[in-house]
Design a protein around this motif. Structure first.
Motif, PDB file in Angstrom:
ATOM      1  N   PHE A   7      -6.508   2.547  -6.589  1.00  0.00           N
ATOM      2  CA  PHE A   7      -5.110   2.361  -6.132  1.00  0.00           C
ATOM      3  C   PHE A   7      -4.492   1.313  -6.550  1.00  0.00           C
ATOM      4  O   PHE A   7      -3.472   1.444  -6.972  1.00  0.00           O
ATOM      5  CB  PHE A   7      -5.473   2.119  -4.629  1.00  0.00           C
ATOM      6  N   SER A   8      -4.989   0.388  -6.961  1.00  0.00           N
ATOM      7  CA  SER A   8      -4.572  -0.916  -7.837  1.00  0.00           C
ATOM      8  C   SER A   8      -3.856  -0.677  -8.832  1.00  0.00           C
ATOM      9  O   SER A   8      -2.721  -0.968  -9.247  1.00  0.00           O
ATOM     10  CB  SER A   8      -5.354  -2.057  -7.734  1.00  0.00           C
ATOM     11  N   ALA A   9      -4.750   0.102  -9.745  1.00  0.00           N
ATOM     12  CA  ALA A   9      -4.245   0.478 -11.098  1.00  0.00           C
ATOM     13  C   ALA A   9      -2.892   1.452 -11.130  1.00  0.00           C
ATOM     14  O   ALA A   9      -2.053   1.442 -11.871  1.00  0.00           O
ATOM     15  CB  ALA A   9      -5.589   1.145 -11.705  1.00  0.00           C
ATOM     16  N   ALA A  10      -3.003   2.455 -10.055  1.00  0.00           N
ATOM     17  CA  ALA A  10      -1.766   3.063  -9.787  1.00  0.00           C
ATOM     18  C   ALA A  10      -0.524   2.468  -9.597  1.00  0.00           C
ATOM     19  O   ALA A  10       0.575   2.665  -9.879  1.00  0.00           O
ATOM     20  CB  ALA A  10      -2.213   4.374  -8.680  1.00  0.00           C
ATOM     21  N   ILE A  21      10.355   7.787  -8.418  1.00  0.00           N
ATOM     22  CA  ILE A  21       9.771   7.578  -7.189  1.00  0.00           C
ATOM     23  C   ILE A  21       8.223   8.067  -7.300  1.00  0.00           C
ATOM     24  O   ILE A  21       7.983   9.225  -7.578  1.00  0.00           O
ATOM     25  CB  ILE A  21      10.692   8.257  -6.078  1.00  0.00           C
ATOM     26  N   ARG A  22       7.560   7.297  -6.856  1.00  0.00           N
ATOM     27  CA  ARG A  22       5.841   7.677  -6.717  1.00  0.00           C
ATOM     28  C   ARG A  22       5.448   7.568  -5.468  1.00  0.00           C
ATOM     29  O   ARG A  22       5.958   6.808  -4.453  1.00  0.00           O
ATOM     30  CB  ARG A  22       5.325   6.779  -7.713  1.00  0.00           C
ATOM     31  N   GLU A  23       4.331   8.399  -5.164  1.00  0.00           N
ATOM     32  CA  GLU A  23       3.843   8.488  -3.989  1.00  0.00           C
ATOM     33  C   GLU A  23       1.996   8.312  -3.977  1.00  0.00           C
ATOM     34  O   GLU A  23       1.601   8.931  -5.126  1.00  0.00           O
ATOM     35  CB  GLU A  23       3.972   9.692  -3.318  1.00  0.00           C
ATOM     36  N   LEU A  24       1.438   7.356  -3.329  1.00  0.00           N
ATOM     37  CA  LEU A  24       0.087   7.018  -3.295  1.00  0.00           C
ATOM     38  C   LEU A  24      -0.496   7.367  -2.011  1.00  0.00           C
ATOM     39  O   LEU A  24       0.252   6.811  -0.938  1.00  0.00           O
ATOM     40  CB  LEU A  24      -0.228   5.508  -3.717  1.00  0.00           C
ATOM     41  N   LYS A  25      -1.607   7.951  -2.042  1.00  0.00           N
ATOM     42  CA  LYS A  25      -2.378   8.015  -0.730  1.00  0.00           C
ATOM     43  C   LYS A  25      -4.007   7.795  -0.849  1.00  0.00           C
ATOM     44  O   LYS A  25      -4.320   7.605  -2.036  1.00  0.00           O
ATOM     45  CB  LYS A  25      -2.363   9.488  -0.380  1.00  0.00           C
ATOM     46  N   ALA A  26      -4.196   7.179   0.176  1.00  0.00           N
ATOM     47  CA  ALA A  26      -5.764   6.714   0.221  1.00  0.00           C
ATOM     48  C   ALA A  26      -6.392   7.056   1.685  1.00  0.00           C
ATOM     49  O   ALA A  26      -5.855   6.599   2.471  1.00  0.00           O
ATOM     50  CB  ALA A  26      -5.803   5.295  -0.314  1.00  0.00           C
ATOM     51  N   ASP A  27      -7.824   7.356   1.454  1.00  0.00           N
ATOM     52  CA  ASP A  27      -8.484   7.412   3.014  1.00  0.00           C
ATOM     53  C   ASP A  27      -9.500   6.416   2.831  1.00  0.00           C
ATOM     54  O   ASP A  27     -10.292   6.472   2.115  1.00  0.00           O
ATOM     55  CB  ASP A  27      -8.810   9.030   3.240  1.00  0.00           C
ATOM     56  N   TYR A  28      -9.838   5.855   4.172  1.00  0.00           N
ATOM     57  CA  TYR A  28     -10.834   5.014   4.413  1.00  0.00           C
ATOM     58  C   TYR A  28     -11.557   5.340   5.606  1.00  0.00           C
ATOM     59  O   TYR A  28     -10.907   5.942   6.306  1.00  0.00           O
ATOM     60  CB  TYR A  28     -10.572   3.374   4.363  1.00  0.00           C
ATOM     61  N   GLU A  29     -12.597   4.910   5.819  1.00  0.00           N
ATOM     62  CA  GLU A  29     -13.379   5.011   6.991  1.00  0.00           C
ATOM     63  C   GLU A  29     -12.775   4.521   8.155  1.00  0.00           C
ATOM     64  O   GLU A  29     -12.548   5.058   9.494  1.00  0.00           O
ATOM     65  CB  GLU A  29     -14.776   4.472   6.871  1.00  0.00           C
ATOM     66  N   PHE A  45      10.884  -3.834  -6.149  1.00  0.00           N
ATOM     67  CA  PHE A  45      10.317  -2.689  -5.740  1.00  0.00           C
ATOM     68  C   PHE A  45      10.505  -2.423  -4.223  1.00  0.00           C
ATOM     69  O   PHE A  45      10.274  -3.326  -3.391  1.00  0.00           O
ATOM     70  CB  PHE A  45       9.146  -2.134  -6.157  1.00  0.00           C
ATOM     71  N   LEU A  46      10.798  -1.273  -3.721  1.00  0.00           N
ATOM     72  CA  LEU A  46      10.947  -0.746  -2.358  1.00  0.00           C
ATOM     73  C   LEU A  46       9.570   0.174  -2.039  1.00  0.00           C
ATOM     74  O   LEU A  46       9.661   1.173  -2.814  1.00  0.00           O
ATOM     75  CB  LEU A  46      12.256  -0.094  -1.830  1.00  0.00           C
ATOM     76  N   SER A  47       9.064  -0.102  -0.998  1.00  0.00           N
ATOM     77  CA  SER A  47       7.946   1.014  -0.653  1.00  0.00           C
ATOM     78  C   SER A  47       8.092   1.121   0.841  1.00  0.00           C
ATOM     79  O   SER A  47       8.418   0.378   1.732  1.00  0.00           O
ATOM     80  CB  SER A  47       6.683   0.395  -0.965  1.00  0.00           C
ATOM     81  N   LEU A  48       7.841   2.308   1.179  1.00  0.00           N
ATOM     82  CA  LEU A  48       7.591   2.901   2.709  1.00  0.00           C
ATOM     83  C   LEU A  48       6.190   3.198   2.780  1.00  0.00           C
ATOM     84  O   LEU A  48       5.509   3.847   2.314  1.00  0.00           O
ATOM     85  CB  LEU A  48       8.283   4.367   2.743  1.00  0.00           C
TER      86      LEU A  48
END
Length: 318
Positions: A7-10, A21-29, A45-48
């Motif tokens: 996630f950090s590398a992305a 514009i880029r989008e990241l997703k991650a799932d955790y327990e 940078f702006l992030s939603l």
């Protein structure tokens, strides 16, 4: 840890993007996160940020750059840690301006959070960008020193002008129009620098231990909604006064225990009315109301309609 590193590398890769514009997703327990990043200028940078769940793990060691963030909560609540293990919470109507945060996780007391975050990485802002921003009367050094001269985290009440700008910015994101989005971010910068649009919040700070007591109280009270557990009993178990525990809970969850539990029970009942064929009596019992008439009255006060009426209006099979 491997997922966090990916996630950090992305995120770092996105820092090099100028117009994408880029989008990241991650799932955790413990929850899931979706971040949409909009490049504003070099180093800005702006992030939603859209989170679902109780918490999202965060390893600050992964990030090797210093940054300042401007956070505007849109829905939900988010915990922020301060030096000395103190914590406080942001909710709608509050703006948080902070340097790189020291924390191992982000905690969301209400189980969800949507917010805008403007990240300023000073080491990546070149002279060309500074000259460009100066045309809009924007100086990042002035902005940062205005709010963070004597603290690492500033949380304040957002006035109508700034709140309107953030809401307009949020609405612009769906257009994906970077030009208009950037202009709105510049407008927010200029407001923060030239106007007093954020006043210090009167919210109290808690120790991490006090916040943990509030979370433990929440878990005990919500484990079985059919049971009404006295706060006094929980306070005795935790070795704190009932009044103090109630204050801790309100600071973390944004409402008093009685109001919070009423909302929790009514939303649970509404879900069962809408998505199951359980009788009104069974639903009433499942949330701790042995008197069906009492349940119907409380439900009506909350939703402005009777349970059966709610079922007729919201059932998928209606």
């Amino acid at each position: 840890m491997a997922q966090q590193e990916e996630f950090s590398a992305a995120v770092k890769e996105m820092l090099l993007s100028k117009n994408e514009i880029r989008e990241l997703k991650a799932d955790y327990e413990t929850g899931s996160i979706k971040i949409t990043i909009f490049p504003i200028t070099a180093g800005i940078f702006l992030s939603l940020n859209e989170e679902s769940g109780a918490s999202i793990p965060f390893d600050e060691k992964i990030y090797n750059y210093e940054l300042t963030t401007i956070n505007q909560c849109l829905t939900g609540r988010c915990e922020f840690k301060h030096p000395g293990e103190a914590v406080s919470y942001i909710s709608p109507q509050l703006t948080c301006i902070a340097r790189k945060r020291r924390m191992d996780a982000f905690y969301y007391p209400l189980g969800n959070y949507t917010g805008l975050e403007i990240s300023i990485i000073e080491s990546l802002i070149d002279e060309t960008t500074r000259d460009f921003l100066s045309n809009f009367s924007i100086d990042m050094d002035i902005l940062i020193s205005k709010y963070l001269n004597q603290t690492e985290t500033f949380i304040g009440k957002t006035d109508a002008r700034l709140l309107t700008s953030f809401k307009e910015l949020y609405q612009l994101l769906s257009t994906r129009n970077l030009g208009r989005i950037r202009l709105k971010v510049f407008e927010i910068f200029e407001l923060l620098i030239s106007e007093d649009v954020v006043s210090p919040s009167k919210s109290n700070y808690l120790t991490s231990g006090q916040a943990a007591m509030a979370r433990r109280t929440h878990d005990i009270l919500t484990m079985d909604l059919s049971k009404h557990i006295a706060v006094r009993e929980i306070a005795e178990e935790l070795g704190v006064s009932e009044t103090s525990l109630k204050n801790y809970f309100k600071e973390v969850y944004g409402s008093c225990i009685s109001d919070y539990m009423k909302e929790k029970r009514m939303k649970y009942a509404a879900d069962k009315l809408q998505n199951t064929s359980l009788s009104i009596l069974d639903i009433s019992n499942s949330i701790g109301y042995s008197n069906q008439g009492r349940f119907a009255k409380v439900f009506h006060d909350y939703y402005k309609c009777k349970p059966l009426e709610y079922r007729r209006n919201h059932s998928p099979c209606r």
